[in-house]
Motif scaffolding. Structure first.
Motif: not given
Length: 217
Positions: A51-66
């Motif tokens: 649901t995140i559109e902002q690239p920086a936040m999306k990348s951060y969420a991806g890192d948290m998922n990993q």
């Protein structure tokens, strides 16, 4: 053998059994409690990331998922290390294969496993002892061998089970290591308590071989 040796063996067996029961309880709590909670959090974070559109936040969420995914793998390995759920239901071979799969994904060491003969039904005590000894052998490879490959061969005979664990790592001096590495001594002691043997062969720069033997009745 002196008169106190049988008593010492009974006390050692009782301590190990009590220890294993507590380990089993902790393993179940890790798997059913912490593990399930982390997995629920992981699936929630995956949905949130979409649901995140902002690239920086999306990348951060991806890192948290990993990070969550890595933590879940580690929790699963820890739970299996403590007490493999398939050991009492499906037997030693199934438990070892499940453990090796997680072991390889965690430590990057490929373990070739071979099963010769027909697996015999053995007691829960013998099963957990053999699993613990094999587990300790594999952990020693991860800690000290400096290799990416190992092998395990299970040989089921009518009157005996033989397990051979080998690696092509840097090796060590067995006599001095038996005094320094309590894990090796514990492997021999565990096998002795169930009437089996554990013998370690190693040479500097020439790998290590462990032979485990248990009479089958």
């Amino acid at each position: 053998m002196n008169d106190t040796q049988p008593l010492k063996n009974k006390i050692s067996s009782y301590i190990i059994q009590t220890h294993e029961e507590e380990i089993k309880r902790i393993a179940m709590e890790l798997h059913e409690g912490v593990g399930q909670s982390l997995y629920s959090l992981f699936t929630g974070m995956q949905l949130f990331e979409k649901t995140i559109e902002q690239p920086a936040m999306k990348s951060y969420a991806g890192d948290m998922n990993q990070l969550l995914e890595k933590t879940i793998r580690e929790i699963r390995l820890l739970a299996v290390e403590l007490h493999p759920p398939t050991l009492t239901t499906l037997g030693l071979m199934s438990a070892m294969k499940s453990y090796i799969k997680l072991y390889t994904s965690t430590y990057g060491i490929e373990v070739e496993i071979e099963n010769l003969g027909i697996e015999s039904q053995i007691s829960d005590r013998d099963n957990i002892t053999l699993f613990r000894v094999c587990q300790e052998a594999l952990m020693n490879i991860a800690r000290y061998a400096d290799t990416t490959k190992a092998s395990m061969i299970f040989i089921w005979e009518k009157s005996r089970l033989m397990i051979m664990i080998k690696d092509s790592g840097k090796g060590f001096e067995v006599e001095s290591a038996m005094n320094k590495l309590s894990g090796l001594a514990a492997m021999s002691e565990r096998m002795h308590l169930i009437g089996g043997n554990c013998t370690v062969f190693s040479k500097i720069d020439d790998g290590t071989s462990i032979e485990i033997s248990l009479p089958l009745y």
